[in-house]
Motif scaffolding. Structure first.
Motif, short mmCIF file in Angstrom:
data_model
loop_
_atom_site.label_atom_id
_atom_site.label_comp_id
_atom_site.label_asym_id
_atom_site.label_seq_id
_atom_site.Cartn_x
_atom_site.Cartn_y
_atom_site.Cartn_z
N GLN A 287 6.09 0.57 7.65
CA GLN A 287 5.20 -0.63 7.33
C GLN A 287 3.81 -0.32 7.87
O GLN A 287 2.98 -0.87 7.48
N LEU A 288 3.88 0.79 8.70
CA LEU A 288 2.46 1.16 9.05
C LEU A 288 1.51 1.92 8.09
O LEU A 288 2.01 2.78 7.20
N GLY A 289 0.29 1.44 7.93
CA GLY A 289 -0.67 2.23 6.93
C GLY A 289 -0.30 1.37 5.60
O GLY A 289 0.64 1.60 5.14
N SER A 290 -1.41 1.01 4.87
CA SER A 290 -1.31 0.65 3.50
C SER A 290 -2.25 1.53 2.55
O SER A 290 -2.66 2.65 2.97
N LEU A 291 -2.39 1.24 1.29
CA LEU A 291 -3.13 1.92 0.41
C LEU A 291 -4.55 1.42 0.82
O LEU A 291 -5.27 0.42 0.70
N VAL A 292 -5.44 2.76 0.86
CA VAL A 292 -6.79 2.44 1.28
C VAL A 292 -7.52 2.96 -0.04
O VAL A 292 -7.57 3.88 -0.49
N SER A 293 -7.82 1.82 -0.74
CA SER A 293 -8.50 1.97 -2.10
C SER A 293 -10.09 1.80 -1.87
O SER A 293 -10.72 2.40 -2.91
N LEU A 294 -10.68 1.51 -0.97
CA LEU A 294 -11.89 1.34 -0.67
C LEU A 294 -12.83 0.83 -1.88
O LEU A 294 -14.03 0.97 -1.87
N LEU A 295 -11.91 -0.07 -2.63
CA LEU A 295 -12.85 -0.84 -3.79
C LEU A 295 -13.50 -2.05 -2.78
O LEU A 295 -13.42 -2.53 -1.90
N GLU A 296 -14.51 -2.45 -3.52
CA GLU A 296 -15.40 -3.38 -3.14
C GLU A 296 -15.65 -4.43 -3.85
O GLU A 296 -15.70 -4.05 -5.37
N LYS A 297 -15.99 -5.62 -3.61
CA LYS A 297 -16.10 -6.90 -4.51
C LYS A 297 -17.02 -6.59 -5.77
O LYS A 297 -16.95 -6.92 -6.80
N PRO A 298 -18.25 -6.18 -5.60
CA PRO A 298 -19.11 -5.88 -6.80
C PRO A 298 -18.55 -4.93 -7.62
O PRO A 298 -19.23 -4.87 -8.63
N ASP A 299 -17.73 -3.91 -7.17
CA ASP A 299 -17.20 -3.11 -8.43
C ASP A 299 -16.77 -3.85 -9.57
O ASP A 299 -16.82 -3.42 -10.55
N THR A 300 -16.06 -5.04 -9.48
CA THR A 300 -15.73 -5.85 -10.58
C THR A 300 -16.90 -5.95 -11.66
O THR A 300 -16.38 -5.93 -12.92
N PHE B 280 -4.99 7.40 -3.50
CA PHE B 280 -3.58 7.65 -3.16
C PHE B 280 -3.51 8.88 -2.06
O PHE B 280 -2.46 8.77 -1.31
N ARG B 281 -4.12 9.73 -2.58
CA ARG B 281 -4.00 11.01 -1.95
C ARG B 281 -4.51 10.84 -0.43
O ARG B 281 -3.61 11.29 0.31
N TYR B 282 -5.49 10.06 -0.20
CA TYR B 282 -6.01 10.03 1.08
C TYR B 282 -5.12 9.14 1.94
O TYR B 282 -4.41 9.28 2.92
N SER B 283 -4.60 7.92 1.30
CA SER B 283 -3.70 7.15 1.92
C SER B 283 -2.54 8.07 2.23
O SER B 283 -1.79 7.54 3.51
N PHE B 284 -1.93 8.49 1.36
CA PHE B 284 -0.68 9.39 1.58
C PHE B 284 -0.87 10.13 2.89
O PHE B 284 0.23 10.39 3.62
N ALA C 181 5.60 7.42 0.27
CA ALA C 181 4.82 7.62 -0.93
C ALA C 181 5.41 6.45 -1.81
O ALA C 181 4.56 5.97 -2.59
N LEU C 182 6.79 6.35 -1.77
CA LEU C 182 7.31 5.27 -2.66
C LEU C 182 6.58 3.67 -2.65
O LEU C 182 6.41 3.25 -3.33
N TYR C 183 6.34 3.61 -1.37
CA TYR C 183 5.94 2.24 -0.68
C TYR C 183 4.26 2.23 -1.22
O TYR C 183 3.98 1.33 -1.85
N LEU C 184 3.84 3.46 -1.18
CA LEU C 184 2.14 3.43 -1.64
C LEU C 184 2.30 3.26 -3.19
O LEU C 184 1.21 2.63 -3.73
N LEU D 243 -7.60 -4.38 9.93
CA LEU D 243 -8.22 -3.57 10.85
C LEU D 243 -9.38 -4.01 11.57
O LEU D 243 -9.54 -3.81 12.76
N TYR D 244 -10.28 -4.76 10.87
CA TYR D 244 -11.43 -5.22 11.45
C TYR D 244 -11.07 -6.43 12.75
O TYR D 244 -11.52 -6.33 13.92
N ARG D 245 -10.07 -7.34 12.52
CA ARG D 245 -9.54 -7.99 13.32
C ARG D 245 -8.86 -7.40 14.76
O ARG D 245 -9.21 -7.56 15.80
N PHE D 246 -8.37 -6.13 14.52
CA PHE D 246 -8.02 -5.44 15.41
C PHE D 246 -9.18 -4.77 16.35
O PHE D 246 -9.26 -4.98 17.51
#
Lengths: 246, 404
Positions: B71-84, B102-106, B147-150, B231-234
């Motif tokens: 469960q450690l580590g999620s998908l790091v997509s680095l999308l931001e709100k204004p992107d929409t 995906f490559r980075y997160s994996f 990899a499947l998780y991501l 992350l920020y909460r930590f």
């Protein structure tokens, strides 16, 4: 009760924003502090409530300065900030409790007054909520309730009408009027000039950190030499005059 | 898209670097050192105590641990709100961006999973008698599960079918659980084959989804927001993070225990307790350190080490709570209300003392469980009293005054 600001020079840094500002607020007066954005209204107010220390000049309430007796000075003031300031983790009820405790008010009586104010501003059913999640207008109402609960001698109100709906604006003006009749004084900064003209009985016109002119509405008209002019005209006319001279 | 990703990644890494300075501060590193030391010692003792035959619970235990580690580590997509708004015209190219993500997160996942796996290797060898090959196969299986998780997260960015709770449960818990059970009970080869073929199917599904479905901006933003928030909460435990305005929870049941307002004298007591209970910024820190201290002390039978650790934990907790003193400095009313000076410090001292006493009781209880002698326990009690007097005395006054 008399608030006396004499020859106040002050600001946020070494360079003063306010230059020799002097005026007085007496019991039963609603004094409008009028000026454009950046004229020095909020700076003046921050000096009065003691968030800023004067570089020179003096501010007294009933002859006492903040430095001489902070507790007595502060207990006479209630303040409504321009941008609502709330405790994130307190409910509306606890905000009121806190105010009552801070001003050492009589609990039962204060709560009766609070209930009345809450009803007026349609917040009575929100006592258990966190006001930090309210809309801007509703937060402002919480500020109003907490301030007027104290029955202070001097109300210092910074831009009170921003974000309030018409009904709440009317209720606030009525409240100011009834507090004035009770014997409180009000110092109110605003640039909603039409409302100020109607509800204030004394005006201090600030421009570029100086008092351009002060007096009752009649006196302002006199100085502007136009008996028909409204406050907006007078203000724009007088400030433009100054700008042209420079 | 490549440029956009590298710009984003650089920005993100800069943020991480900046905050890591605060996270890895002296106190924390010291605590971490002790913690890993204690844990390592406990672990090696535990390994030595294992009998030479396989115990019944050792296989289920390692499977559960590996599923949790997954469960450690999620998908790091680095999308931001204004992107929409700004990236909307690039919508059909988003998949290229996500590929980088995906490559980075994996890669990050591989590192985290491998490190955790490395710790488990001695147990795998000694506890359940796996050979080197079998351990290697298990490691590969774990990586493919990640990899499947991501991939599922990526897929749910297109096809909302993969967002259903049972699919999530299947990919993140049940599936891995079954696969790992197969790996440790039956055969590592079978498990690996199962995961590998599933991965191929899912990847094929993803390729299909990218063509047939519209990119779900909101879902992906929500995912990223959720990730950053935790992350920020930590990080917020160590320093102020502007992005986080700690969420406030009421905990209504606790309301009756909170101090009620009586006189202006305890106005700050009223505020501090509410801040502690409802804001979680300080209380989570307090609870975690107390729990950690108790857990470690329970296994420390060396009295000198126990004394040192007790003192260290009390110091850490007390010291990390000091900033609470200034929690209300930003609220203009604290300067406008007619409050008596000096009451703030008195109130804060009371609150801090109460908290430290509660922690001390637990730490002392843990020491009793550890089986120290009466004399040693008395020593520990002594150091507790000394620390509380020290932390709530002049040291606090100096610290509090210094920062105002």
């Amino acid at each position: 009760m008399t608030l006396k600001v004499s020859n106040l020079v002050g600001g946020y840094s070494q360079i003063p924003v306010l230059k020799n500002v002097s005026f007085e607020v007496h019991t039963g007066q609603v004094v409008g502090l009028i000026g454009l954005n950046g004229a020095g209204k909020s700076t003046t107010i921050n000096h009065v409530i003691g968030l800023l220390t004067p570089q020179s000049g003096k501010i007294t309430i009933d002859g006492i300065t903040l430095q001489e007796n902070p507790e007595s000075y502060k207990s006479k003031i209630a303040y409504i900030p321009e941008i609502p300031v709330l405790y994130q983790e307190l409910t509306l009820k606890e905000h009121i409790d806190l105010t009552i405790m801070a001003y050492n008010l009589e609990r039962e009586k204060a709560w009766v007054r609070a209930q009345r104010l809450l009803k007026t501003f349609r917040l009575a059913n929100k006592l258990e909520w966190f006001p930090a999640n309210f809309s801007k207008g509703m937060k402002q109402k919480v500020m109003i309730v907490c301030a007027f609960l104290t029955e202070a001698k001097l109300y210092v109100i910074d831009e009170p009408f921003l974000g309030l709906d018409p009904l709440a604006t009317r209720d606030l003006l009525n409240l100011i009027e009834s507090e004035r009749q009770r014997g409180a004084a009000v110092l109110m900064s605003t640039h909603v000039l039409s409302t100020a003209q109607e509800y204030c009985n004394y005006f201090v016109l600030l421009h570029q950190g100086k008092v351009r002119i002060q007096g009752t509405f009649a006196e302002l008209r006199e100085a502007y030499q136009n008996q028909q002019a409204d406050l907006t005209e007078i203000y724009l006319g007088l400030t433009q005059e100054v700008t042209e001279h420079e | 898209m490549n440029d956009l990703w590298s710009v984003r990644l650089k920005k993100y890494q800069q943020i991480l670097l900046r905050y890591s300075k605060f996270v890895l501060n002296d106190h924390f590193v010291l605590a971490l050192l002790f913690f890993t030391g204690g844990l390592g010692l406990g672990y090696s003792n535990f390994l030595k105590s294992l009998p030479s035959t396989i115990v019944w619970w050792s296989r289920p235990l390692i499977v559960i641990i590996l599923v949790l580690v997954l469960q450690l580590g999620s998908l790091v997509s680095l999308l931001e709100k204004p992107d929409t708004v700004f990236l909307l015209p690039l919508e059909n190219k988003m998949f290229f961006f996500l590929k980088y993500a995906f490559r980075y997160s994996f890669s990050a996942g591989v590192i985290i999973q491998s490190l955790c796996f490395l710790v488990a290797v001695p147990f795998l060898g000694r506890g359940i008698h796996l050979t080197i090959i079998e351990i290697f196969l298990l490691w590969l299986t774990q990586l493919l599960l990640k990899a499947l998780y991501l991939e599922r997260l990526l897929l749910s960015g297109y096809n909302d079918y993969f967002d259903r709770w049972w699919i999530k449960l299947l990919f993140e818990f049940i599936g891995p659980l079954v696969v790992l059970l197969v790996a440790v009970y039956l055969s590592g080869w079978v498990a690996l084959l199962v995961v590998f073929s599933t991965l191929i199917v899912v990847h094929w599904q993803l390729r299909k989804a990218v063509v047939h479905y519209v990119f779900r901006w909101n879902r992906m933003l929500q995912l990223e927001d959720h990730r950053l928030r935790s992350l920020y909460r930590f990080i917020n435990l160590f320093t102020d993070v502007p992005q986080i305005k700690g969420k406030v929870y009421r905990f209504k049941l606790l309301d009756t225990y909170l101090p009620q307002i009586k006189t202006p004298k305890n106005i700050f007591k009223f505020l501090y307790w509410r801040s502690l209970v409802r804001k979680g910024e300080y209380s989570s820190l307090y609870l975690r350190l107390t729990l950690l201290g108790c857990t470690i002390l329970m296994f420390i039978s060396n009295s000198i080490l126990a004394l040192l650790l007790t003192a260290l934990f009390l110091y850490l907790i007390g010291f990390q709570l000091f900033p609470l003193y200034h929690d209300y400095d930003d609220i203009v009313f604290m300067h406008i209300y007619p409050l008596q000076e000096g009451k703030q410090l008195i109130n804060f001292r009371q609150v801090l003392r109460t908290l430290l006493v509660i922690t001390s009781i637990f730490l002392f209880g843990a020491s009793i469980i550890a089986g120290h002698s009466i004399v040693e326990l008395l020593e520990i009690a002594g150091i507790i009293i000394l620390m509380i007097v020290f932390l709530t005395g002049n040291f606090l006054t100096k610290r509090a005054v210094k920062n105002t």
